[in-house]
Design an enzyme around this catalytic site. Structure first.
Site, short mmCIF file in Angstrom:
data_model
loop_
_atom_site.label_atom_id
_atom_site.label_comp_id
_atom_site.label_asym_id
_atom_site.label_seq_id
_atom_site.Cartn_x
_atom_site.Cartn_y
_atom_site.Cartn_z
N GLY A 1 -2.72 0.99 0.60
CA GLY A 1 -2.70 -0.23 0.43
C GLY A 1 -3.51 -1.01 -0.57
N HIS B 1 6.28 0.06 4.30
CA HIS B 1 5.70 1.04 3.33
C HIS B 1 4.22 0.24 2.94
CE1 HIS B 1 6.88 -1.61 -0.34
NE2 HIS B 1 6.38 -2.41 0.61
N ARG B 2 3.54 0.88 1.99
CA ARG B 2 2.25 0.32 1.49
C ARG B 2 2.60 0.12 0.01
NH1 ARG B 2 -2.10 -0.16 5.18
NH2 ARG B 2 -2.28 -1.50 3.47
N SER B 3 1.59 -0.68 -0.82
CA SER B 3 1.85 -0.84 -2.19
C SER B 3 1.50 0.26 -3.08
CB SER B 3 1.15 -2.10 -2.49
OG SER B 3 -0.49 -1.89 -2.13
N LYS C 1 2.72 -0.08 10.17
CA LYS C 1 2.31 0.50 9.02
C LYS C 1 1.55 1.79 9.79
CE LYS C 1 1.39 -2.86 5.36
NZ LYS C 1 0.20 -3.82 4.97
P1 PGA Z 1 -0.52 -3.44 0.99
O1 PGA Z 1 0.52 -4.61 0.99
O2 PGA Z 1 0.30 -2.23 1.10
O3 PGA Z 1 -1.18 -3.47 -0.57
O4 PGA Z 1 -1.58 -3.65 1.96
C1 PGA Z 1 1.47 -4.69 1.87
C2 PGA Z 1 1.65 -5.73 2.69
O5 PGA Z 1 0.65 -6.69 2.89
O6 PGA Z 1 2.29 -5.94 3.43
ZN ZN Z 2 1.60 -7.84 4.29
#
Ligand code: PGA
Ligand code: ZN
Length: 432
Positions: A43, A368-370, A340
């Site tokens: 993330g 998912h993750r970013s 997650k």
């Molecule tokens: P992240 O964002 O994977 O960068 O944490 C996803 C989210 O906030 O849902």
């Molecule tokens: Zn989020």
């Protein structure tokens, strides 16, 4: 060959994720010759209480983001302890991983090393037993295809030149199958491209494949989204609704919500008013992290005011952790949780948190993750939970569509047994 699910080897490699940062790819072998591979996501707008991923902090490599320590932890600590154990006893595998780590937030071995191993065991066990991963995790009951939430406008930490709001998502709940929902989303994504292009706005994309133009207000992003839905020939709210993930922790500074695009600094109650106003004007059915992760009292007020009109999903506030989720259930914070696996670290804990949520009537949105890879485990997880919702970014970019394409295959494999969740996934959707 009789299946023998004793772990014979665990190997880890450093590869790149979709953002060009290192992550872990693992392969895990069983005594019967089965070999399973997985890769771990990462993330950017991480919750404060997420399980901690191991990063080398060696600034001579990849700006300190290398994962060689995590890989050494797999090779030197995890592999010897797991070798000989039954991969199809997931609770036992995960108990060993937790014991080896011994910390509250997985910081010794690293959540990336742990979740990779945990998922690799599940995948290997499923393969050895000749069943699909969703069936292995969810049993014969697993048959509900989730409504996909397509993040088509990226902002916040995923696109610093975009909106303050991290995610504007298309939610094709009026489709009748997953395959049709994917088409609704892809067509509207392309229509959005044309709306932006016609307006002279850039069509470059953020980390999750959504467009990331710079507009003069946050509401302007909702307006182009509405135009795109109509331009693609869909009825907003009825066929395609809107989901938001403001990821509000990222713009909460010194007890104020700082919205650069609107030139506003809002108190918690003003922030709640802001969302209430948007709900009146746009068909929003899901609102994730509308307040910062520490704002438990604010979440309680927001949920009692808006929780019957819109699904309120807790991501940073719950971090897939049953302890925080239980506090939310007990105090009336949110009506759903983001799921997650790498936020908590093991398959067993992920399933347990989701089960607690479902038993309390909370929605589960698998995510998912970013920073992603081609790993598709979350697609199977969403079906295993029968939870009816998934988000995997835009319907574009290989690492995002890998999950959606996997769901197409699952739907086809299930045949007549497949049920598309549709509007039923959103019992609190008052917007249409
Ligand atoms: P992240 O964002 O994977 O960068 O944490 C996803 C989210 O906030 O849902
Ligand atoms: Zn989020």
């Amino acid at each position: 060959m009789a299946n023998n699910t004793r772990v014979s080897f665990v190997k880890a490699f450093e590869v790149l994720d979709s953002r060009g940062y290192p992550t872990i790819e693992m392969s895990l072998g069983l005594a019967d010759g089965t070999v399973a591979s997985v890769a771990v996501p990462a993330g950017a707008s991480t919750g404060k209480y997420e399980a901690i991923e191991s990063r080398d902090n060696d600034t001579a490599r990849y700006e300190g983001k290398g994962v060689l320590h995590a890989i050494a932890n797999v090779t030197d600590i995890i592999a010897p302890a797991l070798t000989g154990l039954m991969a199809d006893d997931q609770p036992a595998i995960d108990a060993v991983l937790l014991e080896l780590d011994g910390t509250e937030n997985k910081q010794r071995l690293g959540a990336n090393a742990i979740v990779g191993t945990s998922l690799a065991c599940a995948r290997a066990a499923a393969q050895s037993h000749g069943v699909e991963l969703y069936e292995y995790l969810g049993g014969h009951e697993a048959h509900v295809l989730p409504v996909p939430m397509f993040n088509v406008l990226n902002g916040g930490k995923h696109a610093p030149d975009g909106s303050d709001i991290q995610e504007f998502k298309l939610v094709p709940l009026g489709a009748s199958t997953f395959r049709e929902a994917l088409r609704f989303g892809a067509e509207t994504y392309h229509a959005l491209h044309d709306v932006l292009h016609d307006a002279g706005a850039p069509t470059t994309v953020g980390d999750e494949g959504g467009f990331a133009p710079s507009f003069a207000s946050n509401a302007a992003y909702l307006d182009v989204l509405m135009q795109a839905i109509e331009r693609a020939g869909y009825r907003p709210g009825e066929q395609i609704a809107i989901g938001l993930d403001p990821a509000a922790t990222t713009f909460f500074h010194h007890n104020e919500y700082v919205l650069h695009r609107d030139a506003h600094r809002l108190s918690t109650d003003e922030m709640i008013d802001y969302w209430a106003d948007w709900l009146k004007h746009y068909p929003i059915i899901s609102l994730e992290d509308p307040l910062a992760e520490e704002e438990w009292d604010g979440f309680q007020r927001l949920t009692s005011r808006l929780g019957k009109k819109v699904q309120i999903i807790g991501d940073d506030i719950f971090v897939t952790n049953k302890k925080f989720l239980q506090r939310g259930i007990d105090t009336g914070c949110c009506t759903g949780i983001l799921i997650k696996p790498n936020q908590i670290g093991t398959v067993t804990e992920t399933l347990e948190t989701a089960k607690i949520a479902q038993q309390a009537g909370y929605a589960c949105l698998v995510s998912h993750r970013s920073g992603e890879t081609l790993d598709t485990s979350i697609a199977d997880l969403a079906v295993a939970l029968n939870c009816g919702q998934i988000k995997s970014g835009a319907p574009a970019r290989g690492e995002r569509v890998a999950k959606y394409n996997r769901l197409l295959h699952i739907e086809a494999t299930l045949g007549d047994r497949a049920v598309f969740a549709g509007r039923a996934a959103f019992p609190r959707a008052g917007a249409a």
